[in-house]
Write a protein that holds these residues in place. Structure first.
Motif, PDB file in Angstrom:
ATOM      1  N   LEU A 268       7.446  41.807  -8.917  1.00  0.00           N
ATOM      2  CA  LEU A 268       7.991  41.420  -7.619  1.00  0.00           C
ATOM      3  C   LEU A 268       8.000  39.908  -7.465  1.00  0.00           C
ATOM      4  O   LEU A 268       7.125  39.222  -7.973  1.00  0.00           O
ATOM      5  N   THR A 269       8.974  39.436  -6.725  1.00  0.00           N
ATOM      6  CA  THR A 269       8.929  38.039  -6.330  1.00  0.00           C
ATOM      7  C   THR A 269       8.050  37.981  -5.084  1.00  0.00           C
ATOM      8  O   THR A 269       7.744  39.011  -4.483  1.00  0.00           O
ATOM      9  N   VAL A 270       7.657  36.800  -4.687  1.00  0.00           N
ATOM     10  CA  VAL A 270       6.827  36.644  -3.496  1.00  0.00           C
ATOM     11  C   VAL A 270       7.546  37.241  -2.292  1.00  0.00           C
ATOM     12  O   VAL A 270       6.970  37.967  -1.485  1.00  0.00           O
TER      13      VAL A 270
ATOM     14  N   VAL B 170       3.094  39.676  -9.236  1.00  0.00           N
ATOM     15  CA  VAL B 170       3.925  38.796  -8.431  1.00  0.00           C
ATOM     16  C   VAL B 170       4.275  37.551  -9.233  1.00  0.00           C
ATOM     17  O   VAL B 170       3.417  36.922  -9.832  1.00  0.00           O
ATOM     18  N   ILE B 171       5.539  37.257  -9.215  1.00  0.00           N
ATOM     19  CA  ILE B 171       6.014  36.082  -9.930  1.00  0.00           C
ATOM     20  C   ILE B 171       6.177  34.971  -8.930  1.00  0.00           C
ATOM     21  O   ILE B 171       6.897  35.123  -7.952  1.00  0.00           O
ATOM     22  N   ASP B 172       5.492  33.880  -9.135  1.00  0.00           N
ATOM     23  CA  ASP B 172       5.762  32.768  -8.236  1.00  0.00           C
ATOM     24  C   ASP B 172       6.586  31.728  -8.978  1.00  0.00           C
ATOM     25  O   ASP B 172       6.823  31.838 -10.179  1.00  0.00           O
ATOM     26  N   ASP B 173       7.050  30.754  -8.227  1.00  0.00           N
ATOM     27  CA  ASP B 173       8.015  29.815  -8.786  1.00  0.00           C
ATOM     28  C   ASP B 173       7.585  29.174 -10.099  1.00  0.00           C
ATOM     29  O   ASP B 173       8.405  28.945 -10.969  1.00  0.00           O
ATOM     30  N   GLU B 174       6.270  28.918 -10.241  1.00  0.00           N
ATOM     31  CA  GLU B 174       5.830  28.262 -11.475  1.00  0.00           C
ATOM     32  C   GLU B 174       6.058  29.159 -12.689  1.00  0.00           C
ATOM     33  O   GLU B 174       6.178  28.679 -13.798  1.00  0.00           O
ATOM     34  N   ASP B 175       6.071  30.477 -12.459  1.00  0.00           N
ATOM     35  CA  ASP B 175       6.264  31.405 -13.582  1.00  0.00           C
ATOM     36  C   ASP B 175       7.720  31.476 -14.016  1.00  0.00           C
ATOM     37  O   ASP B 175       8.035  32.003 -15.067  1.00  0.00           O
ATOM     38  N   ILE B 176       8.597  30.996 -13.145  1.00  0.00           N
ATOM     39  CA  ILE B 176      10.012  31.177 -13.412  1.00  0.00           C
ATOM     40  C   ILE B 176      10.543  29.998 -14.218  1.00  0.00           C
ATOM     41  O   ILE B 176      10.520  28.869 -13.779  1.00  0.00           O
TER      42      ILE B 176
END
Length: 159
Positions: free
Chosen positions: A9-11, A77-83
């Motif tokens: 999931l995204t945040v 959860v994927i946060d922006d740094e992971d993307i």
């Protein structure tokens, strides 16, 4: 018991699920319980369709709560740094050029739990999402779809 599949999931996606869960637990549960109480007050529940409907609805609400709680429990959860913006992954926004129609399309790649094609959110497990994973800017992508093959050129990757 089936192995619980990790839910990506995204945040934003997680927030959406949590607010639906909150709504179901606080508001919907009460509403349905009230309907059942009212139906029981009508007397004979053996042939009381109001009661049956309310019980069915209660079962659906509980099932949805269970499902959402499971999603939250198994969420990664994927946060922006992971993307990465180097290549396409879950959480990426991808601008592609549809070579057949010469039009630009923007997709957000999300986990299957929050896919919503009408909002341009496509699952990493869908044919297009899967084909785009790992691609970089200027890559060509061919996607096998029921109608044939779609050809895209990756123009831009962002978060």
């Amino acid at each position: 018991m089936a192995h619980n599949k990790e839910v990506v999931l995204t945040v934003e996606g997680l927030k959406k699920i949590e607010s639906e869960l909150e709504q179901l637990k606080t508001v919907r549960r009460k509403e349905v319980a009230e309907r059942i109480k009212t139906a029981i007050a009508f007397g004979d529940i053996s042939e009381n369709s109001e009661y049956d409907e309310a019980k069915n609805e209660q079962a659906q609400v509980e099932e949805r709560i269970f499902k959402l709680e499971n999603m939250v429990r198994n969420a990664r959860v994927i946060d922006d740094e992971d993307i990465s913006i180097e290549s396409v992954g879950v959480g990426s926004k991808v601008k592609v050029l549809d070579l057949e129609y010469d039009e630009e399309v923007v997709y957000s790649i999300v986990g299957s739990a929050e896919a919503d094609p009408y909002e341009g959110k496509i699952s990493n497990e869908s044919p297009v999402g899967d084909a785009l994973l790992g691609k970089k800017v200027d890559d060509m992508v061919e996607v096998q779809v029921p109608d044939g093959v779609i050809k895209y050129k990756v123009l831009e990757i962002s978060r």
